[in-house]
Design an enzyme around this catalytic site. Structure first.
Site, mmCIF file in Angstrom:
data_model
loop_
_atom_site.group_PDB
_atom_site.id
_atom_site.type_symbol
_atom_site.label_atom_id
_atom_site.label_comp_id
_atom_site.label_asym_id
_atom_site.label_seq_id
_atom_site.Cartn_x
_atom_site.Cartn_y
_atom_site.Cartn_z
ATOM 1 N N LYS A 1 0.852 -1.190 0.000
ATOM 2 C CA LYS A 1 0.000 0.000 0.000
ATOM 3 C C LYS A 1 0.889 1.241 0.000
ATOM 4 O O LYS A 1 1.696 1.437 0.896
ATOM 5 C CB LYS A 1 -0.887 0.011 1.247
ATOM 6 C CG LYS A 1 -1.625 1.326 1.492
ATOM 7 C CD LYS A 1 -2.293 1.346 2.871
ATOM 8 C CE LYS A 1 -2.857 2.730 3.210
ATOM 9 N NZ LYS A 1 -3.424 2.769 4.582
ATOM 10 N N ASP B 1 -2.392 10.599 3.560
ATOM 11 C CA ASP B 1 -3.778 10.214 3.768
ATOM 12 C C ASP B 1 -4.488 11.235 4.650
ATOM 13 O O ASP B 1 -4.341 11.233 5.873
ATOM 14 C CB ASP B 1 -3.847 8.828 4.409
ATOM 15 C CG ASP B 1 -5.278 8.357 4.618
ATOM 16 O OD1 ASP B 1 -6.180 8.902 3.955
ATOM 17 O OD2 ASP B 1 -5.486 7.437 5.432
ATOM 18 N N LYS C 1 -9.630 12.927 8.593
ATOM 19 C CA LYS C 1 -9.048 12.577 9.887
ATOM 20 C C LYS C 1 -9.003 13.792 10.812
ATOM 21 O O LYS C 1 -8.984 14.935 10.346
ATOM 22 C CB LYS C 1 -7.609 12.068 9.691
ATOM 23 C CG LYS C 1 -7.489 10.756 8.955
ATOM 24 C CD LYS C 1 -6.032 10.383 8.783
ATOM 25 C CE LYS C 1 -5.870 9.062 8.045
ATOM 26 N NZ LYS C 1 -6.309 7.917 8.846
ATOM 27 N N ASP D 1 1.938 6.723 5.459
ATOM 28 C CA ASP D 1 0.915 5.732 5.134
ATOM 29 C C ASP D 1 1.299 4.890 3.914
ATOM 30 O O ASP D 1 0.498 4.101 3.433
ATOM 31 C CB ASP D 1 -0.436 6.424 4.903
ATOM 32 C CG ASP D 1 -1.617 5.513 5.184
ATOM 33 O OD1 ASP D 1 -1.423 4.522 5.914
ATOM 34 O OD2 ASP D 1 -2.719 5.775 4.697
ATOM 35 N N ASP E 1 -11.846 7.017 4.470
ATOM 36 C CA ASP E 1 -10.589 6.826 5.195
ATOM 37 C C ASP E 1 -10.205 5.352 5.279
ATOM 38 O O ASP E 1 -9.160 5.015 5.812
ATOM 39 C CB ASP E 1 -10.689 7.421 6.605
ATOM 40 C CG ASP E 1 -9.338 7.552 7.285
ATOM 41 O OD1 ASP E 1 -8.326 7.646 6.566
ATOM 42 O OD2 ASP E 1 -9.299 7.563 8.536
ATOM 43 N N GLU F 1 -9.204 3.566 2.803
ATOM 44 C CA GLU F 1 -8.820 3.650 1.390
ATOM 45 C C GLU F 1 -7.728 2.668 0.994
ATOM 46 O O GLU F 1 -7.640 2.267 -0.168
ATOM 47 C CB GLU F 1 -8.378 5.085 1.069
ATOM 48 C CG GLU F 1 -6.934 5.438 1.356
ATOM 49 C CD GLU F 1 -6.525 5.302 2.817
ATOM 50 O OE1 GLU F 1 -5.346 5.035 3.080
ATOM 51 O OE2 GLU F 1 -7.389 5.450 3.710
ATOM 52 N N ARG G 1 -7.291 -0.426 1.569
ATOM 53 C CA ARG G 1 -7.797 -1.721 1.080
ATOM 54 C C ARG G 1 -8.321 -1.611 -0.348
ATOM 55 O O ARG G 1 -8.301 -2.593 -1.092
ATOM 56 C CB ARG G 1 -8.857 -2.239 2.050
ATOM 57 C CG ARG G 1 -10.119 -1.424 2.138
ATOM 58 C CD ARG G 1 -10.884 -1.679 3.423
ATOM 59 N NE ARG G 1 -10.177 -1.136 4.581
ATOM 60 C CZ ARG G 1 -10.616 -1.205 5.845
ATOM 61 N NH1 ARG G 1 -11.746 -1.824 6.102
ATOM 62 N NH2 ARG G 1 -9.935 -0.680 6.831
#
Length: 499
Positions: A263, A268, A275, A286, A345, A347, A349
């Protein structure tokens, strides 16, 4: 990044220069070859300091009498258990920390019970290099911690060993693994304004110099592949997405590859499901999973591993503008599965869904391991000491567990089960990208990913608690740890390399 010490291996009886480091065992016992002067000096100093030779304990003697060295550093190696590879890394880290600023350091690689092996000496040297790592690229001279410009590490470390050739060979391997780890640290530590998806892809492209075949897919290619799950995450950012494919061909031509998928969310915000402001700056990390994949590919190439390996990373920025993905949107993944995006959030996956499907569909690998800073829930469950492990294959899972114990990059297996799978069933689409609330958040994320691996043996490592912000140790003082590089390299070397 700060400069690293030069490492060399010299004859066991080579004269000491600068700081002399000797390794002590139980009750400060030294090798017989240490010499009468050193043995006498250490015996007296140890008695005064109550130094017993315990593993990682140190005793420092300045301007030692009758010893041809400026300093004598005694480092304990005594333990009730045999020293592991990580223990030797820690020893190297302690020595690097205690000798910073020295121009030369000589380490006598022998103990009271015999010589340090070539493999152990190599690990010790790698630990010193890993400890020396310091991401100070953006600090001006006046703002550095040591404003007087004193070197933060020793300039030169010589390891006096019994078998120079064997130690050099062993260090060639460990140096490559350390280089991959530090590359991963660099990528995670970089600020997001410097390292966007395009810039990240450019750094991956530079790995071609290591013999890695690199292919970069741009937005047009991703649309042609119908990777709408990945593209949906990227659509709120003016910076376009990339999919980077790395191939190391070190095994037989007809052998199926192993595969690592990461990933790579370079920043993010959480998207529309934004967030909280507190600690949002850490979301530059991230992409820790992607960084680890890049690092392990660098390590495999650097040590000329006899294996065919694929590394794939999905690179996006999850940002906010008028074109950003909305909660309630439905996207169709490359596999054809439809997904309700109930929380923007969640995201990572979505990015991995397309990357995993692409990997198994195109390359038909023996197995896939994906790494992702995927959930805060895994930190609640395991803290910063273990990564979460989820797998559809017991053999792969057991091998990862063993590799984690061997390297100190520990993982802990959590369950996958049909009961959890029901928690991500969609109301308006096939599945939804979150479960039913706070319960089992790391597990439902893994259940989501499992939908996109087909029947390929697969493991998911949730590294949210270990890739960044994990507690410092003797061989890592960086915010970014490089977690996963040594773990996966060990998995490969133990089980998947040719002859």
């Amino acid at each position: 990044m700060a400069s690293l010490p030069s490492i060399e291996f010299v004859a066991k009886d080579a004269p000491a220069k600068g700081v002399l480091v000797v390794l002590a065992g139980k009750d400060a016992g030294l090798a017989a070859s240490a010499g009468d002067a050193v043995r006498s000096l250490v015996s007296r100093a140890a008695g005064v300091a109550r130094f017993k030779g315990k593993h990682l304990a140190t005793l420092d003697v300045l301007a030692p009498a009758d010893v041809d060295a400026d300093r004598l550093l005694v480092v304990g190696t005594h333990s009730d258990k045999p020293l592991t590879d990580e223990d030797w890394l820690k020893l190297g880290g302690v020595i690097a920390a205690k000798t910073k600023g020295a121009s030369e350091v000589t380490i006598r690689c022998e103990r009271a019970d015999g010589d340090v092996s070539a493999a152990e000496a190599a690990m010790l040297a790698a630990g010193a290099s890993l400890r020396a790592y310091d991401f100070d690229l953006y600090k001006t001279k006046s703002s550095r911690k040591n404003g007087d410009d004193e070197p933060k590490v020793a300039s030169k470390i010589a390891l006096a060993v019994a078998d120079i050739a064997a130690a050099k060979d062993a260090y060639t391997v460990q140096e490559a693994i350390a280089a991959g780890t530090m590359l991963a640290r660099d990528l995670v530590n970089e600020p997001a304004n410097v390292l966007g998806p395009v810039e990240f892809a450019d750094r991956i492209a530079a790995l071609s110099q290591q013999g890695i075949d690199v292919e970069i897919l741009g937005e047009a290619e991703l649309r042609a592949l119908k990777m709408d799950a990945l593209l949906g995450v990227a659509q709120g950012s003016p910076r376009p997405p990339r999919l980077a494919i790395m191939r190391w061909n070190g095994g037989p031509d007809d052998e199926a590859p192993i595969a690592f998928v990461g990933k790579g969310v370079v920043f993010d915000t959480g998207g529309i499901s934004i967030k909280p402001a507190g600690s949002m700056d850490e979301m530059k990390g991230d992409m820790g999973g992607a960084a680890a994949v890049v690092g392990v590919m660098r390590a495999l190439a650097g040590r000329s591993a006899k294996v065919n390996a694929i590394g794939i990373v999905g690179l996006v920025e999850n940002s906010v503008d008028g074109n950003a993905q909305r909660p309630g949107d439905i996207v169709t993944a490359m596999s054809g599965t439809t997904i309700e995006v109930l929380n923007t959030d969640a995201e990572g996956r979505l990015v991995l869904a397309d990357a995993l499907w692409y990997c198994q569909d195109r390359f038909k690998p023996k197995f896939m391991v994906n790494l992702a800073t995927l959930t805060g829930a895994i930190i609640v469950a395991l803290g910063n000491q273990h990564a979460g492990l989820f797998s559809n294959n017991d053999e792969l899972s057991d091998r990862l567990l063993a590799a984690g114990i061997g390297t100190g990059e520990k993982v802990w297996r959590l369950p996958l089960a049909p009961e959890y799978d029901k928690m991500i069933e969609g109301k308006f689409a096939d599945i939804k990208n979150i479960g039913g609330g706070r319960a089992a958040g790391a597990i439902t994320a893994a259940q989501f990913l499992q939908r996109f691996v087909n029947d390929v043996p697969w493991a998911h490592l949730d590294v949210a608690g270990t890739a960044m912000g994990s507690p410092a140790n003797e061989y890592n003082q960086s915010w970014a740890s490089g977690f996963g590089v040594r773990l996966l390299d060990r998995l490969v070397s133990d089980h998947y390399q040719a002859g």
